[in-house]
Scaffold this active site. Structure first.
Site, PDB file in Angstrom:
ATOM      1  CB  CYS B  32      -0.864   0.242   0.789  1.00 35.99           C
ATOM      2  SG  CYS B  32      -1.599   1.783   1.750  1.00 35.99           S
ATOM      3  CE  LYS B  59     -10.284  -3.705   4.269  1.00 35.91           C
ATOM      4  NZ  LYS B  59     -11.138  -2.640   4.712  1.00 35.91           N
ATOM      5  CB  SER B  89      -1.174   8.513   4.437  1.00 34.54           C
ATOM      6  OG  SER B  89      -1.457   8.953   3.076  1.00 34.54           O
TER       7      SER B  89
END
Lengths: 251, 251
Positions: B32, B59, B89
């Protein structure tokens, strides 16, 4: 503060003539919730500014000089070298908060609290995506309303957990201002939807209490438009003929 | 730093047992690019951390305890009251930069420069949207490549305008780290596209010079995966069977 005409500048209209007074220039569209975020910070921090409204359907050719992608809001800083322009509502809000002391900071000074508030503001995005089909289509599906309410529940849960009148605490702050513009628009649904839609007063008890409180804020009052005016604008959008200048017409 | 197994946690796998050592926990997916942004900041500021990898197709049930929307990256701060978790992020990057002095700040201290850098980072989004159809479909259209290159041109123009080796100046900084992960992935296109695709060395002259320079950075080296490994992962995605653990297999 300014003699710029109260209308949205369109394709073909010349650049407004602005005095060389070094005062911040604020480019927006009167119904744009992201633009209202910046306006709320300008008002809350009492930052002098000129307002220039941009017609988003037919943007004036000169507008990309200030906002390369043609988006609103943008601010231009004629007092600084190179007269830089900034875009993105949250980036502008933080810049203004850092740069102008006003009556105190709107963003928390504690890095963790600041990060948590930024995440909470980002979490409005699903509610915003979900409310667009409700606000801007003539007959939204019942699913659209359900999605919208589910996305909003994050905020009912959060204000309840925080246990303070405002998201920011005892005083209004950045989360309150950054999410407010959408809450100003929701009551317009009672004029545009057939069933006089209102948010459920039990399910959204604390959030509605918060809404009534924020509606009293001086900066909010300075930037607000009546729900009926919002509804009038939405109807021009439903008809695919958005008329931004209805903001300046009498009810 | 940690004895957590080198694999992505899946649905049905129990929570990893982590020592109660107060050390920051970093949840990510190895391929990612948003996760890599955070990892770069962790490395650049030498912040001790445990790495926990999450399988994004399946997940683990417990993951929403840390990231309510199930997204990576997330960090958890077990040393703080309530063991708060943070997502997004850029929010995490700024929190880490504020909180850990390291060898100096990555974000500019000047509010205007900081705002301009945040806007530049946001302007990567169109290039990212444009590159996804190129990276993750088997036979991308020529239009997809053109859109991608047009979106990237903003960065060639900007690094040329800034006239410094890094976007941040003479030293690597936040813009460099926040956009790097995508530049690490672009060279994989020469393995996945029929024509051994490379960015045009004339059109992207300064940007490619920047890329070669950033590739030498110690933190970048610590987080990097070989272009052939990226290509291998892309092929598992093309086949609709993403295999995140190929990151830990030999070439």
């Amino acid at each position: 503060m300014s003699s710029i005409p109260l209308k949205h500048f369109k394709k073909g209209t010349p650049k407004p003539e602005l005095p060389e007074d070094g005062i911040l220039r604020f480019y927006s569209m009167r119904f744009c919730p992201y633009s209202q975020r910046v306006r709320l910070v300008l008002e809350a921090k009492k930052i002098p500014h000129h307002k220039i409204y941009i017609d988003l359907s037919e943007k004036p050719e000169w507008y990309t000089d200030f906002s390369p992608l043609g988006k609103v809001p943008a601010i231009q800083l004629p007092g600084l070298k190179g007269q830089p322009a900034l875009v993105e509502s949250l980036v502008i809000a933080e810049y203004l908060d850092d740069q102008y002391p006003g009556e105190g900071p709107l963003f928390p000074k504690d890095p963790l609290q600041k990060a948590q508030d930024r995440i909470l503001i980002e979490r409005l995005a699903p509610a915003v995506s979900a409310v667009y089909p409700v606000l801007f289509t003539k007959n939204p599906s019942p699913d659209a309303l359900t999605n919208f309410e589910n996305a909003l529940e994050v905020f009912e849960v959060e204000i309840t957990k925080r246990g303070t009148p405002y998201f920011a605490g005892q005083k209004i702050g950045i989360v309150d201002y950054m999410i407010w513009p959408w809450f100003e628009r929701f009551p317009a649904l009672k004029y545009t939807l057939p069933e006089k839609y209102e948010l459920d007063s039990k399910r959204f008890k604390n959030l509605l209490k918060w809404r009534d409180l924020v509606a009293q804020d001086e900066s909010v009052k300075k930037t607000e438009l009546d729900a009926q005016i919002h509804a009038k604008f939405m109807r021009t959008r439903h008809a695919n003929e958005p008329n931004y200048d209805v903001a300046f017409e009498p009810l």
